[in-house]
Design a protein around this motif. Structure first.
Motif, mmCIF file in Angstrom:
data_model
loop_
_atom_site.group_PDB
_atom_site.id
_atom_site.type_symbol
_atom_site.label_atom_id
_atom_site.label_comp_id
_atom_site.label_asym_id
_atom_site.label_seq_id
_atom_site.Cartn_x
_atom_site.Cartn_y
_atom_site.Cartn_z
ATOM 1 N N GLY A 31 -20.801 -38.087 63.049
ATOM 2 C CA GLY A 31 -19.519 -37.483 62.758
ATOM 3 C C GLY A 31 -19.482 -36.733 61.457
ATOM 4 N N TYR A 32 -20.513 -36.886 60.636
ATOM 5 C CA TYR A 32 -20.540 -36.236 59.331
ATOM 6 C C TYR A 32 -21.792 -35.362 59.180
ATOM 7 C CZ TYR A 32 -16.914 -39.571 58.177
ATOM 8 O OH TYR A 32 -15.768 -40.308 58.171
ATOM 9 N N ALA A 33 -21.592 -34.189 58.608
ATOM 10 C CA ALA A 33 -22.722 -33.341 58.273
ATOM 11 C C ALA A 33 -23.485 -33.953 57.107
ATOM 12 C CB ALA A 33 -22.247 -31.940 57.905
ATOM 13 N N MET A 34 -24.777 -33.680 57.065
ATOM 14 C CA MET A 34 -25.644 -34.175 56.005
ATOM 15 C C MET A 34 -26.395 -33.001 55.386
ATOM 16 S SD MET A 34 -25.134 -37.477 56.052
ATOM 17 C CE MET A 34 -26.460 -38.031 54.974
ATOM 18 N N ALA A 35 -26.759 -33.139 54.140
ATOM 19 C CA ALA A 35 -27.451 -32.048 53.454
ATOM 20 C C ALA A 35 -28.421 -32.594 52.417
ATOM 21 C CB ALA A 35 -26.457 -31.114 52.780
ATOM 22 N N TRP A 36 -29.327 -31.726 52.033
ATOM 23 C CA TRP A 36 -30.233 -31.980 50.912
ATOM 24 C C TRP A 36 -29.970 -30.910 49.855
ATOM 25 C CZ3 TRP A 36 -33.387 -36.155 50.426
ATOM 26 C CH2 TRP A 36 -33.647 -36.904 51.577
ATOM 27 N N PHE A 37 -29.851 -31.358 48.627
ATOM 28 C CA PHE A 37 -29.758 -30.496 47.461
ATOM 29 C C PHE A 37 -30.926 -30.830 46.542
ATOM 30 C CE2 PHE A 37 -25.491 -28.507 47.579
ATOM 31 C CZ PHE A 37 -24.961 -29.157 48.685
ATOM 32 N N ARG A 38 -31.176 -29.974 45.571
ATOM 33 C CA ARG A 38 -32.217 -30.276 44.589
ATOM 34 C C ARG A 38 -31.815 -29.749 43.225
ATOM 35 N NH1 ARG A 38 -37.010 -26.212 46.837
ATOM 36 N NH2 ARG A 38 -36.056 -24.239 46.135
ATOM 37 N N GLN A 39 -32.383 -30.363 42.211
ATOM 38 C CA GLN A 39 -32.104 -29.940 40.843
ATOM 39 C C GLN A 39 -33.382 -29.996 40.026
ATOM 40 O OE1 GLN A 39 -28.928 -32.074 38.867
ATOM 41 N NE2 GLN A 39 -28.610 -30.392 37.438
ATOM 42 N N ALA A 40 -33.789 -28.840 39.539
ATOM 43 C CA ALA A 40 -34.968 -28.738 38.680
ATOM 44 C C ALA A 40 -34.531 -28.880 37.225
ATOM 45 C CB ALA A 40 -35.663 -27.407 38.907
ATOM 46 N N PRO A 41 -35.434 -29.257 36.341
ATOM 47 C CA PRO A 41 -35.080 -29.412 34.924
ATOM 48 C C PRO A 41 -34.483 -28.142 34.352
ATOM 49 C CG PRO A 41 -37.222 -30.377 35.354
ATOM 50 C CD PRO A 41 -36.826 -29.650 36.610
ATOM 51 N N GLY A 42 -33.335 -28.270 33.693
ATOM 52 C CA GLY A 42 -32.704 -27.133 33.058
ATOM 53 C C GLY A 42 -31.968 -26.200 33.997
ATOM 54 N N LYS A 43 -31.899 -26.582 35.276
ATOM 55 C CA LYS A 43 -31.230 -25.721 36.254
ATOM 56 C C LYS A 43 -30.092 -26.458 36.934
ATOM 57 C CE LYS A 43 -35.235 -22.808 37.305
ATOM 58 N NZ LYS A 43 -36.066 -22.222 38.409
ATOM 59 N N GLU A 44 -29.201 -25.702 37.564
ATOM 60 C CA GLU A 44 -28.108 -26.312 38.290
ATOM 61 C C GLU A 44 -28.592 -26.846 39.638
ATOM 62 O OE1 GLU A 44 -24.407 -23.606 36.543
ATOM 63 O OE2 GLU A 44 -24.926 -23.545 38.669
ATOM 64 N N ARG A 45 -27.834 -27.802 40.147
ATOM 65 C CA ARG A 45 -28.149 -28.335 41.473
ATOM 66 C C ARG A 45 -27.937 -27.226 42.497
ATOM 67 N NH1 ARG A 45 -25.914 -34.213 43.001
ATOM 68 N NH2 ARG A 45 -26.944 -34.493 40.962
ATOM 69 N N GLU A 46 -28.873 -27.122 43.452
ATOM 70 C CA GLU A 46 -28.774 -26.069 44.459
ATOM 71 C C GLU A 46 -28.929 -26.623 45.866
ATOM 72 O OE1 GLU A 46 -31.869 -23.314 43.395
ATOM 73 O OE2 GLU A 46 -33.428 -24.429 44.471
#
Length: 128
Positions: A31-46
């Motif tokens: 019932g819920y969408a799922m996702a993967w995000f990532r965050q590199a050092p010094g950068k915003e989460r994408e």
């Protein structure tokens, strides 16, 4: 309260593969969408990839950021309350902490604000 626990990160050489897993507990996974995000050092989460919930157990829509298309595959196993991210042909620029997230509803979004539960993250390091 929803808990998301990621696993499968590690150190790999460029061109290698890793499979991330995210196990969910605490509320209905279906019932819920799922996702993967990532965050590199010094950068915003994408945003990296997402998979929706369509109500059909055999059909899910997926979406990827351009830089991972053709290399990463997101999938879900509702019986196991788990979402996966298969990462092939890894590049040094893929190095980041990868986070699993559960959306507020069945449709995916590229915006982190549309996800109300997050895992603790798992480190992926790709060496040249």
């Amino acid at each position: 309260q929803v808990q998301l626990v990621e696993s499968g990160g590690g150190l790999v050489q460029a061109g290698g593969s890793l499979r991330l897993s995210c196990a969910a507990s605490g509320r209905t996974f279906s019932g819920y969408a799922m996702a993967w995000f990532r965050q590199a050092p010094g950068k915003e989460r994408e945003f990296v990839a997402a998979i929706n919930w369509s109500g059909l157990i055999t059909y899910f829509r997926t979406y990827y950021r351009d830089s991972v298309k053709g290399r990463f595959t997101i999938s879900r196993d509702n019986a196991k309350n788990t979402v996966y991210l298969q990462m092939n042909s890894l590049k040094p620029e893929d190095t980041a902490v990868y986070y699993c997230a559960q959306a507020r509803g069945g449709s995916y979004s590229l915006k982190s604000s549309e996800y109300d539960y997050w895992g603790q993250g798992t480190q992926v390091t790709v060496s040249p």
